[in-house]
Design a protein around this motif. Structure first.
Motif: not given
Length: 291
Positions: A217, A284, A288, A291
């Motif tokens: 990320w 993030r 999700d 992920p």
């Protein structure tokens, strides 16, 4: 409603009472630590990054010579304990052992093996920051189980107890060649020269799921976060922290991303990149759950 102070337990296809016996006294996980495990944080009632954790569970099982876990069975157990635990759940632990075995380190033949699978859900108090201490013990980067998440945790118990004795909540370990490696239950990042560096897997550290996601990320967001080159982060780099020369950050499945605010009892400032990394990860993670 479940008692928030007690874990919810699942094994062999159904929920179990916390007082119900689940493993025999000759389970190889008990007698010689022959087992692997995963711990997932819980986000919105679901096990965070469960697919990645299950892949690592399979890798650890393979590395230890255990049969691959039945992924559908594990997922069923995870769903069952989270449904029963309700909003009190903060973590899920999945444990797979060799099952009943000899009293020595050797195992029964594969056709006679009956692995034990236990899934737990329970509370997980979190702190937005961490306090760490250096300890005198090291990780063996050449160990037969280096990089595997095994139930053989005695080294971590001893090291963490020493950290707590010093007023910290995590210990930082070197490896046998003097490189910075990891914590007892976390990966470490060093903020230095405007970027976040984490020891390479060759150091013997665990391939942490949170570590992995932060690297991915961070790269996507243009954050200067990367894996260090071999030898780039000697353990002595920590000597620069008290003078303000660097910052530290811990990552883990329960603590998520936590800036370090004290090393060996000395206060540390939170670096700009560390703060941005924590903000990015929290955002993030909320977007999700797997992920």
């Amino acid at each position: 409603m479940s008692d928030p102070a007690r874990p919810v337990i699942w094994s062999d296809g159904r929920l179990r009472s916390p007082d119900e016996p689940l493993a025999t006294g000759v389970d190889h996980g008990l007698t010689v630590g022959d087992g692997v495990f995963e711990t997932c944080g819980v986000v919105a009632g679901q096990a965070f990054a469960l697919s990645r954790h299950l892949r690592r569970l399979a890798r650890s099982a393979h590395g230890l010579g255990l049969p691959a876990p039945d992924v559908d069975e594990v997922r069923a157990g995870v769903s069952a304990v989270l449904a029963a635990a309700g909003p009190d759940a903060g973590r899920v632990r999945i444990t797979l052992t060799g099952g009943p075995g000899p009293l020595g380190s050797h195992r029964f033949a594969p056709e006679d093996a009956h692995p034990t699978l236990i899934v737990l859900a329970g509370p997980a108090p979190r702190s937005p920051v961490a306090r760490v201490a250096r300890v005198p013990w090291v990780r063996n980067e050449r160990s037969a189980v280096a990089g595997l998440k095994t139930t053989s945790y005695a080294e971590n118990v001893v090291a963490l107890a020493e950290a707590y004795r010093q007023g910290a909540d995590e210990a930082l370990l070197a490896n046998t060649v003097g490189e910075l490696c990891e914590g007892t239950g976390s990966n470490v990042f060093v903020e230095r020269g405007g970027e976040l560096l984490t020891p390479p897997l060759s150091s013997g550290c665990l391939a942490g799921i949170t570590r992995e996601l932060l690297l991915e990320w961070g790269a996507e967001a243009g954050l200067p976060v990367r894996e260090a080159a071999a030898g780039e982060l000697p353990y002595t780099v920590l000597d620069e922290a008290p003078s303000g020369g660097l910052g530290l950050l811990l990552s883990g499945s329960v603590r998520n991303v936590a800036p370090v605010v004290a090393l060996d009892g000395l206060d540390l400032g939170v670096g700009e990149v560390s703060a941005a990394a924590r903000t990015l990860f929290e955002a993030r993670m909320a977007q999700d759950v797997d992920p």
